[in-house]
Design a protein around this motif. Structure first.
Motif, PDB file in Angstrom:
ATOM      1  N   SER A   4       4.934  11.492   8.323  1.00  0.00           N
ATOM      2  CA  SER A   4       4.325  10.161   8.575  1.00  0.00           C
ATOM      3  C   SER A   4       2.741  10.190   8.873  1.00  0.00           C
ATOM      4  N   ARG A   5       2.275  11.112   9.483  1.00  0.00           N
ATOM      5  CA  ARG A   5       0.922  11.072   9.610  1.00  0.00           C
ATOM      6  C   ARG A   5       0.164  11.466   8.507  1.00  0.00           C
ATOM      7  N   LEU A   7       1.461  10.831   5.420  1.00  0.00           N
ATOM      8  CA  LEU A   7       1.629   9.596   4.616  1.00  0.00           C
ATOM      9  C   LEU A   7       0.606   8.479   4.908  1.00  0.00           C
ATOM     10  N   GLY A   8       0.537   8.463   6.440  1.00  0.00           N
ATOM     11  CA  GLY A   8      -0.799   7.504   6.803  1.00  0.00           C
ATOM     12  C   GLY A   8      -2.041   7.739   6.308  1.00  0.00           C
ATOM     13  N   VAL A  11      -2.242   7.074   2.369  1.00  0.00           N
ATOM     14  CA  VAL A  11      -2.512   5.555   2.089  1.00  0.00           C
ATOM     15  C   VAL A  11      -3.808   4.909   2.290  1.00  0.00           C
ATOM     16  N   ILE A  12      -4.494   5.644   3.779  1.00  0.00           N
ATOM     17  CA  ILE A  12      -5.570   5.020   3.900  1.00  0.00           C
ATOM     18  C   ILE A  12      -6.584   5.711   3.035  1.00  0.00           C
ATOM     19  N   PHE A  14      -6.278   6.819  -0.149  1.00  0.00           N
ATOM     20  CA  PHE A  14      -6.088   6.123  -1.331  1.00  0.00           C
ATOM     21  C   PHE A  14      -6.781   5.098  -1.640  1.00  0.00           C
ATOM     22  N   ALA A  15      -6.454   4.068  -0.476  1.00  0.00           N
ATOM     23  CA  ALA A  15      -6.933   2.788  -0.691  1.00  0.00           C
ATOM     24  C   ALA A  15      -8.756   2.705  -0.713  1.00  0.00           C
ATOM     25  N   TYR A  18     -10.080   4.811  -4.144  1.00  0.00           N
ATOM     26  CA  TYR A  18      -9.749   3.984  -5.435  1.00  0.00           C
ATOM     27  C   TYR A  18     -10.897   2.691  -5.448  1.00  0.00           C
ATOM     28  N   THR A  65      -7.042   5.595 -10.319  1.00  0.00           N
ATOM     29  CA  THR A  65      -5.994   6.086  -9.597  1.00  0.00           C
ATOM     30  C   THR A  65      -5.938   7.563  -9.715  1.00  0.00           C
ATOM     31  N   PRO A  88      -7.502   3.222  10.190  1.00  0.00           N
ATOM     32  CA  PRO A  88      -6.526   2.641   9.402  1.00  0.00           C
ATOM     33  C   PRO A  88      -7.579   1.202   8.869  1.00  0.00           C
ATOM     34  N   THR A  89      -8.497   0.859   9.930  1.00  0.00           N
ATOM     35  CA  THR A  89      -9.194  -0.372   9.324  1.00  0.00           C
ATOM     36  C   THR A  89      -9.984  -0.289   8.206  1.00  0.00           C
ATOM     37  N   ALA A  91      -8.469   0.842   5.480  1.00  0.00           N
ATOM     38  CA  ALA A  91      -7.566   0.720   4.554  1.00  0.00           C
ATOM     39  C   ALA A  91      -7.698  -0.898   3.797  1.00  0.00           C
ATOM     40  N   TRP A  92      -8.218  -1.487   4.835  1.00  0.00           N
ATOM     41  CA  TRP A  92      -8.384  -3.138   4.148  1.00  0.00           C
ATOM     42  C   TRP A  92     -10.010  -3.382   3.891  1.00  0.00           C
ATOM     43  N   PRO A  95     -11.081  -2.146   0.108  1.00  0.00           N
ATOM     44  CA  PRO A  95     -10.495  -3.154  -0.970  1.00  0.00           C
ATOM     45  C   PRO A  95     -11.361  -4.240  -0.870  1.00  0.00           C
TER      46      PRO A  95
ATOM     47  N   SER B 105      -4.497  -1.048  -5.528  1.00  0.00           N
ATOM     48  CA  SER B 105      -4.764   0.023  -4.660  1.00  0.00           C
ATOM     49  C   SER B 105      -4.357  -0.281  -3.170  1.00  0.00           C
ATOM     50  N   TYR B 112       3.054   0.877   3.593  1.00  0.00           N
ATOM     51  CA  TYR B 112       3.072   1.812   4.752  1.00  0.00           C
ATOM     52  C   TYR B 112       2.965   1.121   6.182  1.00  0.00           C
TER      53      TYR B 112
END
Lengths: 113, 155
Positions: A4-5, A7-8, A11-12, A14-15, A18, A65, A88-89, A91-92, A95, B105, B112
């Motif tokens: 889970s860690r 994966l977390g 995703v962060i 990657f965002a 990208y 990608t 995690p901030t 991640a938004w 983008p 993206s 998640y």
């Protein structure tokens, strides 16, 4: 829990990756391939138009990608001590910054001409 | 004819996506404290988690279909827009293109942070990611319609 860690982190990362690479790809035309829609042909890398428009959008997405997948995969396997500061901030924030940047570029190119 | 069918399917998928993401973003940013019988309260009290997979799948399907239609757009509608020097609608569509790619993206992080095992302290991250996706979906839906209807303007 470890999965889970990872994966977390993935995703962060990657965002973030990208978003940054996509803006760079559009500004510097780093398209992995070009689609010539009038001919229905693909060309490797950013090509000049051939008998019609050259479409780079697919190539920009492919570049972003692939690069983001590699960066995120590497980040996911880094030790926790190195990725702890990956908030995690981001991640938004990344983008959102990419949205504002590309919108600004479009306003400059098509609204202020 | 094939492109018209694809365009209609693309539009229908976009409507489904718009409904799902709007429902979710309202329930996240404007949750009900006490359930009552009104339409608005019921709209707000939906289970947000149940929408996540559907939104991801609908986003990807809508984007893939849009990408297919885009090839036709560049050799038909786009040419007319350039010849008519409609630079503002042209720019709006370019934004749609970029926002769709950036929204792609966001999907892994969005998915998640909506998983049940993710700590509740990330509720704000989850809510903002949902709002970003909702903005992109609404923007792309409206601009898609404007570009599609452009020949109707002023004629």
């Amino acid at each position: 829990m470890i999965a889970s860690r990872k994966l977390g982190v993935f995703v962060i990362a990657f965002a973030i990756a990208y978003a940054v690479i996509y803006v760079m790809a559009t500004e510097l035309n780093l398209a992995l391939f070009t689609y010539h829609s009038a001919l229905g042909e693909f060309g490797f890398g950013p090509n000049k138009p051939r008998n019609g428009p050259a479409m780079y959008w697919y190539g920009w997405i492919a570049t972003s990608t692939l690069c983001a997948l590699v960066i995120a995969a590497v980040a996911a396997y880094l030790p926790e001590t190195m990725t702890r500061r990956l908030s995690p901030t981001l991640a938004w924030v990344a983008p959102l910054a990419a949205i504002v940047t590309t919108a600004g570029m479009m306003v400059r190119m098509y609204f202020l001409r | 004819m094939g492109m018209i069918v694809l365009l209609i399917v693309h539009g229908l998928l976009a409507v489904a996506l718009l409904g799902a993401i709007t429902h979710q973003v309202v329930s996240v940013w404007w949750p009900v404290r006490a359930v009552s019988g009104g339409f608005v309260a019921r709209y707000r009290s939906t289970s947000s988690t149940s929408y996540v997979t559907a939104i991801v799948v609908l986003y990807l399907l809508t984007m893939v279909l849009g990408a297919v239609i885009y090839t036709h757009y560049t050799i038909s509608a786009r040419v007319a827009i350039i010849q008519l020097q409609l630079w503002k609608p042209y720019g709006l569509f370019e934004m749609k293109e970029h926002f769709a790619a950036i929204g792609f993206s966001v999907l892994p992080a969005y998915w998640y942070f909506w998983q049940p095992h993710v700590a509740p302290q990330y509720a704000r991250v989850r809510a903002i990611l949902t709002a970003i996706l909702a903005f992109i979906v609404w923007w792309n839906f409206l601009i898609g319609h404007i570009i599609n209807d452009i020949r109707g303007f002023g004629s």
